[in-house]
Design an enzyme around this catalytic site. Structure first.
Site, PDB file in Angstrom:
ATOM      1  N   CYS A  81      -3.634   9.991 -11.228  1.00 52.27           N
ATOM      2  CA  CYS A  81      -4.870  10.681 -11.608  1.00 52.27           C
ATOM      3  C   CYS A  81      -6.044   9.710 -11.584  1.00 52.27           C
ATOM      4  O   CYS A  81      -5.926   8.561 -12.009  1.00 52.27           O
ATOM      5  CB  CYS A  81      -4.802  11.332 -12.978  1.00 52.27           C
ATOM      6  SG  CYS A  81      -3.483  12.522 -13.116  1.00 52.27           S
ATOM      7  N   LYS A 136       8.398   1.450   3.779  1.00 55.91           N
ATOM      8  CA  LYS A 136       7.110   1.862   4.361  1.00 55.91           C
ATOM      9  C   LYS A 136       7.299   3.050   5.296  1.00 55.91           C
ATOM     10  O   LYS A 136       6.527   3.995   5.291  1.00 55.91           O
ATOM     11  CB  LYS A 136       6.458   0.711   5.156  1.00 55.91           C
ATOM     12  CG  LYS A 136       5.830  -0.368   4.361  1.00 55.91           C
ATOM     13  CD  LYS A 136       4.499  -0.012   3.729  1.00 55.91           C
ATOM     14  CE  LYS A 136       4.659   0.285   2.263  1.00 55.91           C
ATOM     15  NZ  LYS A 136       4.879  -0.785   1.368  1.00 55.91           N
ATOM     16  N   HIS A 157      30.827  -1.925   5.640  1.00 55.87           N
ATOM     17  CA  HIS A 157      31.590  -1.333   4.538  1.00 55.87           C
ATOM     18  C   HIS A 157      31.169   0.114   4.290  1.00 55.87           C
ATOM     19  O   HIS A 157      31.117   0.555   3.144  1.00 55.87           O
ATOM     20  CB  HIS A 157      31.414  -2.168   3.265  1.00 55.87           C
ATOM     21  CG  HIS A 157      31.919  -3.565   3.395  1.00 55.87           C
ATOM     22  ND1 HIS A 157      33.259  -3.879   3.440  1.00 55.87           N
ATOM     23  CD2 HIS A 157      31.263  -4.742   3.551  1.00 55.87           C
ATOM     24  CE1 HIS A 157      33.408  -5.182   3.583  1.00 55.87           C
ATOM     25  NE2 HIS A 157      32.202  -5.730   3.663  1.00 55.87           N
ATOM     26  N   LYS A 204      -0.805   5.944  -6.223  1.00 52.66           N
ATOM     27  CA  LYS A 204      -0.869   4.481  -6.147  1.00 52.66           C
ATOM     28  C   LYS A 204      -0.331   3.812  -7.408  1.00 52.66           C
ATOM     29  O   LYS A 204       0.393   2.835  -7.344  1.00 52.66           O
ATOM     30  CB  LYS A 204      -2.332   4.085  -5.940  1.00 52.66           C
ATOM     31  CG  LYS A 204      -2.547   2.601  -5.781  1.00 52.66           C
ATOM     32  CD  LYS A 204      -2.436   2.212  -4.350  1.00 52.66           C
ATOM     33  CE  LYS A 204      -2.494   0.725  -4.146  1.00 52.66           C
ATOM     34  NZ  LYS A 204      -1.631   0.330  -3.034  1.00 52.66           N
ATOM     35  N   GLU A 252       8.039   6.242   3.308  1.00 52.95           N
ATOM     36  CA  GLU A 252       6.977   6.852   2.492  1.00 52.95           C
ATOM     37  C   GLU A 252       5.779   7.312   3.295  1.00 52.95           C
ATOM     38  O   GLU A 252       5.132   8.286   2.914  1.00 52.95           O
ATOM     39  CB  GLU A 252       6.552   5.927   1.346  1.00 52.95           C
ATOM     40  CG  GLU A 252       5.932   4.623   1.762  1.00 52.95           C
ATOM     41  CD  GLU A 252       5.611   3.717   0.586  1.00 52.95           C
ATOM     42  OE1 GLU A 252       5.393   4.206  -0.515  1.00 52.95           O
ATOM     43  OE2 GLU A 252       5.573   2.497   0.803  1.00 52.95           O
ATOM     44  N   GLU A 255      11.384  -3.695   2.706  1.00 58.85           N
ATOM     45  CA  GLU A 255       9.980  -3.276   2.728  1.00 58.85           C
ATOM     46  C   GLU A 255       9.694  -2.412   3.966  1.00 58.85           C
ATOM     47  O   GLU A 255       9.021  -1.380   3.878  1.00 58.85           O
ATOM     48  CB  GLU A 255       9.089  -4.531   2.690  1.00 58.85           C
ATOM     49  CG  GLU A 255       7.627  -4.337   2.986  1.00 58.85           C
ATOM     50  CD  GLU A 255       6.882  -3.450   1.984  1.00 58.85           C
ATOM     51  OE1 GLU A 255       7.505  -2.932   1.055  1.00 58.85           O
ATOM     52  OE2 GLU A 255       5.672  -3.250   2.175  1.00 58.85           O
ATOM     53  N   ARG A 288      -5.168   7.859  -6.114  1.00 58.88           N
ATOM     54  CA  ARG A 288      -4.393   7.918  -7.355  1.00 58.88           C
ATOM     55  C   ARG A 288      -3.695   9.265  -7.562  1.00 58.88           C
ATOM     56  O   ARG A 288      -2.879   9.427  -8.467  1.00 58.88           O
ATOM     57  CB  ARG A 288      -5.293   7.643  -8.560  1.00 58.88           C
ATOM     58  CG  ARG A 288      -5.954   6.289  -8.515  1.00 58.88           C
ATOM     59  CD  ARG A 288      -6.851   6.089  -9.703  1.00 58.88           C
ATOM     60  NE  ARG A 288      -6.079   6.058 -10.928  1.00 58.88           N
ATOM     61  CZ  ARG A 288      -5.511   4.974 -11.439  1.00 58.88           C
ATOM     62  NH1 ARG A 288      -5.648   3.823 -10.819  1.00 58.88           N
ATOM     63  NH2 ARG A 288      -4.828   5.033 -12.550  1.00 58.88           N
ATOM     64  N   ASN A 314      -5.971  10.806 -17.894  1.00 60.68           N
ATOM     65  CA  ASN A 314      -4.980  10.148 -17.045  1.00 60.68           C
ATOM     66  C   ASN A 314      -3.933   9.556 -17.980  1.00 60.68           C
ATOM     67  O   ASN A 314      -4.296   8.818 -18.899  1.00 60.68           O
ATOM     68  CB  ASN A 314      -5.684   9.047 -16.232  1.00 60.68           C
ATOM     69  CG  ASN A 314      -4.709   8.159 -15.488  1.00 60.68           C
ATOM     70  OD1 ASN A 314      -3.621   8.582 -15.148  1.00 60.68           O
ATOM     71  ND2 ASN A 314      -5.101   6.934 -15.234  1.00 60.68           N
ATOM     72  N   GLY A 315      -2.666   9.910 -17.782  1.00 64.77           N
ATOM     73  CA  GLY A 315      -1.615   9.404 -18.673  1.00 64.77           C
ATOM     74  C   GLY A 315      -0.703  10.545 -19.088  1.00 64.77           C
ATOM     75  O   GLY A 315      -0.747  11.625 -18.488  1.00 64.77           O
ATOM     76  N   TRP A 321      -2.601  13.890 -10.080  1.00 67.46           N
ATOM     77  CA  TRP A 321      -1.233  13.749  -9.573  1.00 67.46           C
ATOM     78  C   TRP A 321      -0.369  14.451 -10.622  1.00 67.46           C
ATOM     79  O   TRP A 321      -0.220  13.967 -11.739  1.00 67.46           O
ATOM     80  CB  TRP A 321      -0.857  12.276  -9.455  1.00 67.46           C
ATOM     81  CG  TRP A 321       0.473  12.054  -8.796  1.00 67.46           C
ATOM     82  CD1 TRP A 321       0.731  12.019  -7.461  1.00 67.46           C
ATOM     83  CD2 TRP A 321       1.735  11.815  -9.448  1.00 67.46           C
ATOM     84  NE1 TRP A 321       2.071  11.781  -7.246  1.00 67.46           N
ATOM     85  CE2 TRP A 321       2.710  11.656  -8.438  1.00 67.46           C
ATOM     86  CE3 TRP A 321       2.139  11.732 -10.785  1.00 67.46           C
ATOM     87  CZ2 TRP A 321       4.048  11.410  -8.718  1.00 67.46           C
ATOM     88  CZ3 TRP A 321       3.478  11.491 -11.064  1.00 67.46           C
ATOM     89  CH2 TRP A 321       4.420  11.324 -10.034  1.00 67.46           C
TER      90      TRP A 321
HETATM   91  C1  F6R Z   1       5.133   1.335  -1.957  1.00 63.90           C
HETATM   92  C2  F6R Z   1       4.390   1.144  -3.166  1.00 63.90           C
HETATM   93  C3  F6R Z   1       5.111   1.294  -4.438  1.00 63.90           C
HETATM   94  C4  F6R Z   1       4.629   0.258  -5.472  1.00 63.90           C
HETATM   95  C5  F6R Z   1       5.284   0.503  -6.817  1.00 63.90           C
HETATM   96  C6  F6R Z   1       4.885  -0.533  -7.831  1.00 63.90           C
HETATM   97  O1  F6R Z   1       4.363   1.112  -0.830  1.00 63.90           O
HETATM   98  O2  F6R Z   1       3.203   0.903  -3.136  1.00 63.90           O
HETATM   99  O3  F6R Z   1       6.477   1.190  -4.254  1.00 63.90           O
HETATM  100  O4  F6R Z   1       4.924  -1.013  -4.993  1.00 63.90           O
HETATM  101  O5  F6R Z   1       4.913   1.765  -7.286  1.00 63.90           O
HETATM  102  O6  F6R Z   1       3.518  -0.538  -8.051  1.00 63.90           O
HETATM  103  P1  F6R Z   1       2.792  -1.786  -8.665  1.00 63.90           P
HETATM  104  O7  F6R Z   1       2.903  -2.896  -7.695  1.00 63.90           O
HETATM  105  O8  F6R Z   1       1.381  -1.328  -8.860  1.00 63.90           O
HETATM  106  O9  F6R Z   1       3.484  -2.098  -9.957  1.00 63.90           O
END
Ligand code: F6R
Length: 616
Positions: free
Chosen positions: A2, A489, A508, A611, A492, A485, A30, A103-104, A77
């Site tokens: 949010c 990527k 395995h 995010k 997502e 990673e 967000r 937000n929260g 969100w």
């Molecule tokens: C993936 C991504 C998420 C964040 C995760 C942790 O691309 O961005 O997996 O890495 O939500 O977020 P932070 O780093 O803000 O604690």
């Protein structure tokens, strides 16, 4: 999770609703399920809100034309309640005079809701948020002013909140409060005040900022801010500071070049961000490295991409003379670590510094067992920095694309620097050797500059697997952080099912899925794992797998047995190989970006994601 943006000004003729909508759009990363605005307009509250993205909602300038003198907006969100009109913020009380965005998560909202409903309050939504305006309404009914009513209302709520409240009969101020959810204030002294979920949202309007702390409440008037502690009601000093982020941070522009997506622009920022990270002060590194060496038990924790950076960091810190470090996902930490021995230390890695699971893990370790907390975090003043004994701020700067990428690269660079400082302090390497490693780490910025120049080649290979349904990512040792990673990527932002496995583990079970043409990406860093990885490649190849390998430029053996290679121009030296984690991951982040773009997807705002994940 949010985004919130509010504005109150003395300046006549400012297009207030439009500026609020523009600020909100800078926070859309967000959350983007629904959005809305509330403005104080001649003694009443005007609310406009809808499900969907801001640009669609604002078609024909619907949000921009909201009448009123000041107000607040929200992009959601969804947590409690589907993304529909009734659940969109702002929410109002029974009188329609109070509007609020949040937000929260309010954990005791069900009890509060029952209690309020019994006293006759009518609820319009399924959200936890809606208890707030009704609680405020009750306190105002008892004669409290808006600020004191908000103060009393937040005392009744358990959980996390960043809130902004406006009242139809208060034509010259709004009230904000926060606990465990971010809220920052921007100010043009004497003229205009902003509030937002992050600094870049108001960066095009002012560089003067104030960070509100947990359990603080502020009254925002045009160009003036008063801050109070919630518990005591005592007024406290404002700590203004000048934000030094580039204005480009909030825009899709880099070096005068306009980009289609933030993610592409942010990937192109990586070399300069690595160079910035390399120039961090020795003092920071010293105390961080020394704390690790002094601890008896060391853990590292994070979520998602930050966790994969943590895996690379842990590998480096142990390899360069540090202790064994146990990596645990932050969401598993409390259950996996029921006891902590004295003199334990937790390294927490986070871009936002607001991830609820990360905060919970460090608070648990610190408050229950007295563990020391060392954090690698990208956002100055974020919650994680406040629960930490030692903090290294990464130099990625604001990261707008939802999927983290440049933050990952600076996190690994920062932890590699800590590793080299550990090597120095523990006298396990001689100074000339350490200097050579440090130079190789700095050289990764040049390597990535080359990769960017030739990114068309990465795109070409990406297009070969863009329509696969399933892809494996396999690697060993340090390469695993890049492989995990790369798989995340692609999952997502391009919505392809991927799985990353330790290459040795692939026989395995996972190998059962391999048939003609099944794509497998191998991260083949030419280190001590290289020959064993060749064995794993052959196992996949002989069953018909399509082999895509990320290799050093000078590679020949893996190249011979691969269908396609992405080549990384690192030097053929032990130092360059030891520091290769970032370039090998960078190409996979870039490949995922190109695949998402080629499929017509929005890589900046992938579906269902946000995010900053401030829910557990
Ligand atoms: C993936 C991504 C998420 C964040 C995760 C942790 O691309 O961005 O997996 O890495 O939500 O977020 P932070 O780093 O803000 O604690």
């Amino acid at each position: 999770m949010c985004g919130i943006f509010g504005l109150i000004t003395k300046e006549k003729d400012l297009p207030v609703a439009r500026l609020i909508r523009e600020g909100l759009e800078r926070l859309e990363y967000r959350g983007y399920d629904s959005a809305g605005i509330a403005m104080v307009n001649k003694g009443h509250i005007e609310v406009r809100k809808k499900a969907g993205r801001i640009a669609d909602i604002n078609k024909d300038g619907w949000l921009d034309s909201t009448p009123g003198t000041f107000g607040v907006a929200h992009t959601r969100w969804a947590t409690h309640g589907k993304p529909v009109y009734n659940n969109a913020h702002p929410h109002v009380d029974c009188t329609g005079k109070i509007a609020l965005v949040h937000n929260g998560i309010i954990e005791n909202y069900q009890d509060l809701r029952k209690e309020l409903a019994m006293r006759g309050h009518a609820f319009q939504s399924d959200t936890d948020t809606e208890v707030f305006p009704h609680l405020i309404e009750e306190f105002m009914g008892k004669g409290f002013d808006l600020k004191d009513s908000v103060m009393e209302a937040v005392k009744r709520c358990k959980g996390a909140y960043g809130i902004v409240v406006i009242h139809a009969d208060n034509p010259d101020y709004m009230v904000v409060a926060r606990k465990e959810s971010p809220l920052v204030i921007g100010i043009i002294p004497g003229k205009t005040t902003f509030c937002a979920s992050d600094i870049p949202a108001f960066l095009p309007l002012t560089r003067e900022a104030i960070v509100l702390d947990d359990n603080e409440i502020a009254v925002l008037r045009p160009g003036e801010v008063e801050i109070y502690r919630v518990k005591s009601g005592e007024r406290i000093q404002n700590n203004h500071f000048q934000v030094n982020y580039s204005i480009d941070a909030a825009q899709k522009v880099l070096d005068g070049k306009a980009y289609k997506w933030f993610m592409h622009k942010e990937l192109h920022e990586v070399p300069r961000k690595i160079r910035d990270q390399m120039s961090m002060t020795q003092d920071r590194l010293d105390s961080f490295a020394q704390a690790i060496l002094d601890a008896d038990h060391v853990f590292i924790t994070a979520a998602g991409t930050a966790f994969y950076a943590a895996l690379a960091g842990k590998f480096q810190m142990t390899r360069f003379g540090g202790p064994y470090i146990q990596a645990i996902l932050c969401s598993e930490f409390i259950d996996a670590v029921p006891e902590m021995k004295p003199n334990s230390l937790v390294i927490a890695v986070s871009q936002s510094g607001e991830t609820a699971d990360t905060i919970e893990a460090v608070r648990y370790a610190r408050e229950k067992f007295g563990a020391k907390i060392c954090s690698i975090v990208n956002v100055v003043g974020s919650s994680l920095t406040r629960y930490s004994d030692e903090v290294i701020i990464t130099t990625a700067g604001p990261e707008i694309a939802v999927a983290s990428q440049k933050a990952y690269c600076t996190q690994i660079t920062a932890m590699s620097l800590v590793a080299l400082r550990i090597a120095e302090l523990s006298h396990k390497y001689d100074p000339a050797q350490i200097e050579a490693f440090r130079k190789a780490l700095l050289d990764t910025a040049d390597v990535i500059d080359h990769l960017i120049i030739e990114e068309g080649k990465i795109r070409e290979i990406g297009l070969k697997i863009a329509h696969a349904d399933n892809i494996y990512f396999l690697a060993r040792g340090l390469g695993q952080a890049a492989s995990l990673e790369g798989a995340l990527k692609l999952k997502e932002i391009a919505y392809i099912h991927t799985e990353a496995y330790a290459a040795g583990e692939s026989k395995h079970g996972p190998i059962a899925l391999i048939e003609e043409g099944f794509p497998i990406v191998f991260v083949a860093i030419p280190d001590q794992t290289y020959d064993r990885l060749i064995g794993n490649i052959m196992e996949m190849k002989s069953r018909g797998g399509m082999i895509i390998s990320v290799v050093a430029d000078y590679d020949s053996k893996v190249t011979e047995i691969s269908d396609y290679t992405i080549r990384i121009p690192i030097a053929n030296s032990p130092e360059a190989i030891a520091m290769a984690a970032v370039p090998f991951a960078f190409v996979l982040q870039t490949m995922a970006y190109f695949i998402a773009d080629s499929k017509g997807l929005d890589p900046d705002k992938p579906r269902n994601l946000a995010k900053s994940v401030t829910v557990k």
